[in-house]
Motif scaffolding. Structure first.
Motif, PDB file in Angstrom:
ATOM      1  N   GLU A 156       0.832  -1.200   0.000  1.00  0.00           N
ATOM      2  CA  GLU A 156       0.000   0.000   0.000  1.00  0.00           C
ATOM      3  C   GLU A 156       0.872   1.258   0.000  1.00  0.00           C
ATOM      4  O   GLU A 156       1.765   1.387   0.834  1.00  0.00           O
ATOM      5  N   ALA A 157       0.629   2.192  -0.918  1.00  0.00           N
ATOM      6  CA  ALA A 157       1.377   3.451  -0.942  1.00  0.00           C
ATOM      7  C   ALA A 157       0.500   4.545  -0.325  1.00  0.00           C
ATOM      8  O   ALA A 157      -0.536   4.893  -0.885  1.00  0.00           O
ATOM      9  N   VAL A 158       0.921   5.052   0.843  1.00  0.00           N
ATOM     10  CA  VAL A 158       0.079   5.981   1.610  1.00  0.00           C
ATOM     11  C   VAL A 158       0.837   7.261   1.996  1.00  0.00           C
ATOM     12  O   VAL A 158       2.055   7.325   1.917  1.00  0.00           O
ATOM     13  N   LEU A 159       0.069   8.252   2.464  1.00  0.00           N
ATOM     14  CA  LEU A 159       0.653   9.494   2.984  1.00  0.00           C
ATOM     15  C   LEU A 159       1.334   9.166   4.317  1.00  0.00           C
ATOM     16  O   LEU A 159       0.795   8.396   5.109  1.00  0.00           O
ATOM     17  N   ARG A 160       2.519   9.740   4.569  1.00  0.00           N
ATOM     18  CA  ARG A 160       3.193   9.453   5.835  1.00  0.00           C
ATOM     19  C   ARG A 160       2.535  10.222   6.979  1.00  0.00           C
ATOM     20  O   ARG A 160       2.097  11.349   6.786  1.00  0.00           O
ATOM     21  N   ALA A 161       2.525   9.625   8.169  1.00  0.00           N
ATOM     22  CA  ALA A 161       1.852  10.240   9.321  1.00  0.00           C
ATOM     23  C   ALA A 161       2.427  11.622   9.632  1.00  0.00           C
ATOM     24  O   ALA A 161       1.712  12.511  10.091  1.00  0.00           O
ATOM     25  N   ASP A 162       3.728  11.817   9.363  1.00  0.00           N
ATOM     26  CA  ASP A 162       4.339  13.108   9.704  1.00  0.00           C
ATOM     27  C   ASP A 162       4.343  14.092   8.539  1.00  0.00           C
ATOM     28  O   ASP A 162       5.040  15.094   8.586  1.00  0.00           O
ATOM     29  N   ASP A 163       3.569  13.826   7.500  1.00  0.00           N
ATOM     30  CA  ASP A 163       3.524  14.742   6.355  1.00  0.00           C
ATOM     31  C   ASP A 163       2.362  15.734   6.404  1.00  0.00           C
ATOM     32  O   ASP A 163       2.100  16.446   5.441  1.00  0.00           O
ATOM     33  N   ALA A 164       1.660  15.822   7.534  1.00  0.00           N
ATOM     34  CA  ALA A 164       0.630  16.847   7.695  1.00  0.00           C
ATOM     35  C   ALA A 164       1.326  18.207   7.691  1.00  0.00           C
ATOM     36  O   ALA A 164       2.433  18.321   8.234  1.00  0.00           O
ATOM     37  N   PRO A 165       0.703  19.249   7.071  1.00  0.00           N
ATOM     38  CA  PRO A 165       1.384  20.540   6.915  1.00  0.00           C
ATOM     39  C   PRO A 165       1.980  21.115   8.199  1.00  0.00           C
ATOM     40  O   PRO A 165       3.109  21.606   8.189  1.00  0.00           O
ATOM     41  N   GLU A 166       1.275  21.026   9.355  1.00  0.00           N
ATOM     42  CA  GLU A 166       1.830  21.602  10.605  1.00  0.00           C
ATOM     43  C   GLU A 166       3.083  20.852  11.008  1.00  0.00           C
ATOM     44  O   GLU A 166       4.058  21.440  11.486  1.00  0.00           O
ATOM     45  N   THR A 167       3.052  19.516  10.838  1.00  0.00           N
ATOM     46  CA  THR A 167       4.218  18.706  11.232  1.00  0.00           C
ATOM     47  C   THR A 167       5.393  18.990  10.306  1.00  0.00           C
ATOM     48  O   THR A 167       6.539  19.056  10.746  1.00  0.00           O
ATOM     49  N   VAL A 168       5.106  19.179   9.022  1.00  0.00           N
ATOM     50  CA  VAL A 168       6.176  19.495   8.061  1.00  0.00           C
ATOM     51  C   VAL A 168       6.851  20.801   8.468  1.00  0.00           C
ATOM     52  O   VAL A 168       8.079  20.898   8.474  1.00  0.00           O
ATOM     53  N   ARG A 169       6.051  21.793   8.873  1.00  0.00           N
ATOM     54  CA  ARG A 169       6.638  23.089   9.276  1.00  0.00           C
ATOM     55  C   ARG A 169       7.537  22.922  10.500  1.00  0.00           C
ATOM     56  O   ARG A 169       8.612  23.499  10.572  1.00  0.00           O
ATOM     57  N   GLN A 170       7.098  22.100  11.462  1.00  0.00           N
ATOM     58  CA  GLN A 170       7.927  21.856  12.649  1.00  0.00           C
ATOM     59  C   GLN A 170       9.209  21.113  12.270  1.00  0.00           C
ATOM     60  O   GLN A 170      10.295  21.425  12.751  1.00  0.00           O
ATOM     61  N   ARG A 171       9.108  20.150  11.353  1.00  0.00           N
ATOM     62  CA  ARG A 171      10.298  19.401  10.915  1.00  0.00           C
ATOM     63  C   ARG A 171      11.295  20.334  10.236  1.00  0.00           C
ATOM     64  O   ARG A 171      12.505  20.190  10.408  1.00  0.00           O
ATOM     65  N   LEU A 172      10.769  21.290   9.450  1.00  0.00           N
ATOM     66  CA  LEU A 172      11.662  22.254   8.786  1.00  0.00           C
ATOM     67  C   LEU A 172      12.378  23.125   9.814  1.00  0.00           C
ATOM     68  O   LEU A 172      13.571  23.412   9.685  1.00  0.00           O
ATOM     69  N   LYS A 173      11.640  23.516  10.850  1.00  0.00           N
ATOM     70  CA  LYS A 173      12.222  24.354  11.902  1.00  0.00           C
ATOM     71  C   LYS A 173      13.358  23.587  12.598  1.00  0.00           C
ATOM     72  O   LYS A 173      14.459  24.114  12.784  1.00  0.00           O
ATOM     73  N   VAL A 174      13.081  22.353  12.957  1.00  0.00           N
ATOM     74  CA  VAL A 174      14.082  21.509  13.619  1.00  0.00           C
ATOM     75  C   VAL A 174      15.289  21.306  12.690  1.00  0.00           C
ATOM     76  O   VAL A 174      16.436  21.344  13.122  1.00  0.00           O
ATOM     77  N   TYR A 175      15.011  21.135  11.404  1.00  0.00           N
ATOM     78  CA  TYR A 175      16.109  20.972  10.432  1.00  0.00           C
ATOM     79  C   TYR A 175      17.038  22.192  10.464  1.00  0.00           C
ATOM     80  O   TYR A 175      18.251  22.060  10.575  1.00  0.00           O
ATOM     81  N   HIS A 176      16.440  23.389  10.361  1.00  0.00           N
ATOM     82  CA  HIS A 176      17.270  24.602  10.315  1.00  0.00           C
ATOM     83  C   HIS A 176      18.088  24.766  11.599  1.00  0.00           C
ATOM     84  O   HIS A 176      19.232  25.173  11.559  1.00  0.00           O
TER      85      HIS A 176
END
Ligand code: AP5
Ligand code: MG
Ligand code: ZN
Length: 215
Positions: A156-176
């Motif tokens: 099954e090819a599905v959306l990842r649990a952490d790909d919700a827009p708010e989570t993506v923004r937090q991941r980007l912040k942590v990345y920087h």
């Protein structure tokens, strides 16, 4: 050849790492994939990692480092490997460097896949990942032949649990904050190479190979 893929979440590290691994016949090692496989198997590690992943935070080094070091010590890694998503902190990079030094070894290249945060947010919403083999797709840029079904294994090819827009923004912040400093870490060691993450997926492998073969 031992290669590290650097880059923000969604930059295309996994997509490139998998092409490089196939091209050179070396393992593609993604700490994110290892955590997701553990979660799927219901292990304690998987459940613990999920808490951090779903919040867009880094899994603590005490859980991450040992798993990675055990993995690269396996038989299939003697001819090299591509690391995707590790290291992600200066501490992780220092531990890896020290461990390799003990066996008279080192990383050959760190490749930074460079993409703007805007492009990333658009990419994540369309990403689909196979729950069985971790193959990655994009509904627009790299679609599965049949909607929701992995081309490679029928999973099954599905959306990842952490790909919700708010989570993506937090991941980007942590990345920087925590991961971007690694660019300088590897630049200082003379092994940093940059590739643009904005080209097409078809050209991605050619661009990386060019950089690697130039030395
Ligand atoms: P991880 O799984 O590593 O996620 P990530 O770093 O956030 O990166 P992604 O996998 O989201 O993106 P990618 O760069 O691989 O992009 P992809 O190729 O899929 O980590 C997840 C979590 O696990 C972390 O948040 C953390 O909690 C934890 N973790 C993992 N390692 C850790 C560590 N070392 N320490 C602590 N915690 C750790 O591409 C994205 C999409 O774009 C795809 O749909 C793809 O098809 C598409 N695409 C790719 N290239 C192109 C292109 N050129 N043009 C158009 N579309 C493209
Ligand atoms: Mg990935
Ligand atoms: Zn699959």
């Amino acid at each position: 050849m031992k290669i590290i893929m650097l880059g923000a979440p969604g930059a295309g590290k996994g997509t490139r790492a998998s092409l490089i691994a196939e091209h050179y016949g070396i393992p593609h090692i993604s700490t994110g994939d290892i955590f997701r496989a553990n979660l799927k198997a219901g292990t304690e590690l998987g459940l613990e990692a999920k808490k951090y992943m779903d919040a867009g935070e880094l899994v603590p080094d005490n859980l991450t480092v040992k798993i990675l070091l055990d993995r690269v010590a396996q038989e299939d890694c003697t001819g090299g490997y591509v690391l995707d998503g590790f290291p992600r902190t200066i501490n992780q990079a220092e531990v890896l460097e020290a461990e390799l030094k003990k066996i008279n070894d080192k990383i050959d290249f760190a490749i930074d896949v460079d993409v703007s945060d805007e492009v990333i947010e658009a990419r994540m919403a369309g990403r689909r990942v196979c729950t069985k083999c971790s193959a990655t797709y994009h509904i627009e840029y790299a679609p599965t032949k049949e909607e929701g079904i992995c081309d490679k294994c029928g999973g099954e090819a599905v959306l990842r649990a952490d790909d919700a827009p708010e989570t993506v923004r937090q991941r980007l912040k942590v990345y920087h904050e925590q991961t971007q400093p690694l660019i300088n870490f590897y630049k200082e060691r003379g092994i940093l190479r940059m590739v643009a993450g904005s080209g097409s997926i078809e050209d991605a492998l050619t661009a990386v190979i060019e950089v690697l073969e130039q030395g």
